[in-house]
Design a protein around this motif. Structure first.
Motif, short mmCIF file in Angstrom:
data_model
loop_
_atom_site.label_atom_id
_atom_site.label_comp_id
_atom_site.label_asym_id
_atom_site.label_seq_id
_atom_site.Cartn_x
_atom_site.Cartn_y
_atom_site.Cartn_z
N TYR A 100 -12.97 8.29 6.01
CA TYR A 100 -12.54 7.37 4.98
C TYR A 100 -12.92 5.92 5.31
O TYR A 100 -12.91 5.06 4.43
N TYR B 198 -5.69 14.07 4.81
CA TYR B 198 -5.32 12.91 3.99
C TYR B 198 -3.89 12.46 4.33
O TYR B 198 -3.63 11.28 4.53
N LEU C 103 -7.09 -2.29 6.90
CA LEU C 103 -7.14 -0.85 6.68
C LEU C 103 -8.49 -0.28 7.13
O LEU C 103 -8.55 0.76 7.79
N THR D 169 -3.71 10.98 7.78
CA THR D 169 -4.41 9.69 7.85
C THR D 169 -3.62 8.58 7.19
O THR D 169 -3.43 7.50 7.77
N PHE D 170 -3.15 8.81 5.97
CA PHE D 170 -2.59 7.72 5.18
C PHE D 170 -1.06 7.70 5.07
O PHE D 170 -0.49 6.63 4.87
N ASP D 171 -0.43 8.84 5.18
CA ASP D 171 1.01 8.88 4.93
C ASP D 171 1.86 8.87 6.18
O ASP D 171 3.06 8.68 6.10
N ARG E 197 -2.24 2.62 8.57
CA ARG E 197 -3.32 3.08 7.70
C ARG E 197 -2.82 3.38 6.28
O ARG E 197 -3.44 4.16 5.56
N THR E 198 -1.74 2.76 5.89
CA THR E 198 -1.21 3.02 4.56
C THR E 198 -2.16 2.46 3.49
O THR E 198 -2.85 1.46 3.71
N LEU E 199 -2.16 3.11 2.33
CA LEU E 199 -2.96 2.64 1.19
C LEU E 199 -2.18 1.66 0.32
O LEU E 199 -2.69 1.22 -0.71
N ARG F 43 1.75 13.51 -1.26
CA ARG F 43 2.04 12.10 -1.31
C ARG F 43 3.23 11.83 -2.18
O ARG F 43 3.40 12.38 -3.21
#
Length: 197
Positions: free
Chosen positions: A154, A63, A143, A66-68, A73-75, A197
């Motif tokens: 994801y 996670y 995204l 991938t995202f941070d 690919r930021t949320l 996060r």
């Protein structure tokens, strides 16, 4: 709760950091989804099956990577529409104000443009929240494409969300790619398991 609201709530939960209660949350989400039908539901159930047997440390590490660790690919949705500009501060303030107008405030300290926060707002207050999702449809598409390029599971969660939204207008400019994809799942590397996060 109609199907789209249920999908938004499930997506919010599945896009949240896999914390120690993930093992309890995942089967609850899957059980709720089995009561529904539709392509978006099948995508979410597939994600639940794929991640159910993965060790929590692997999921947490994946996670974060991938995202941070990738702006692509930021949320955080306003990153795609406003970048690091003053406009982004105004957009964040407008989102926070919208939440407060409807008596809702995220309780986990996340920025108001964090996609799981926006999704939960849309599930709880659809009349006010769905237009926010529609506004950021272009960001959602960027995204989703980045996650697909990264071969991340994801990507199916984002595809499910896309099924609930109308087609987007002009899209924001994509954020440049940064790193090659990493197969899923991976083993947590030393130092990664403590990253949060």
């Amino acid at each position: 709760m109609n199907r789209h609201r249920a999908v938004h709530q499930a997506t919010a939960l599945l896009l949240s950091y896999p914390d120690p209660v993930w093992a309890e949350r995942l089967p609850q989400v899957a059980a709720a989804l089995t009561q529904l039908k539709g392509p978006e539901v099948e995508l979410l159930l597939g994600f639940c099956v794929e991640t159910a047997s993965a060790p929590l440390l692997d999921l947490a590490s994946r996670y974060v990577i991938t995202f941070d660790r990738s702006r692509r690919r930021t949320l955080h949705l306003t990153h795609y529409t406003d970048g690091d500009t003053r406009r982004r501060g105004a957009a964040l303030a407008a989102l926070k104000s919208r939440y407060r107008e409807h008596g809702w405030e995220p309780d986990d300290g996340e920025l108001p443009d964090f996609l799981p926060v926006v999704l939960e707002f849309a599930a709880r207050c659809p009349q006010a929240g769905i237009p926010v999702l529609h506004h950021y449809r272009g960001a959602v598409d960027l995204l989703a494409r980045a996650l697909a390029d990264y071969r991340s599971p994801y990507a199916d969660v984002l595809r499910a969300l896309q099924h609930t939204l109308p087609a987007a207008g002009p899209r924001p400019a994509p954020v440049p790619s940064e790193a090659p994809p990493v197969p899923f799942p991976i083993r947590a590397t030393p130092g990664d398991e403590g990253v949060r996060r």
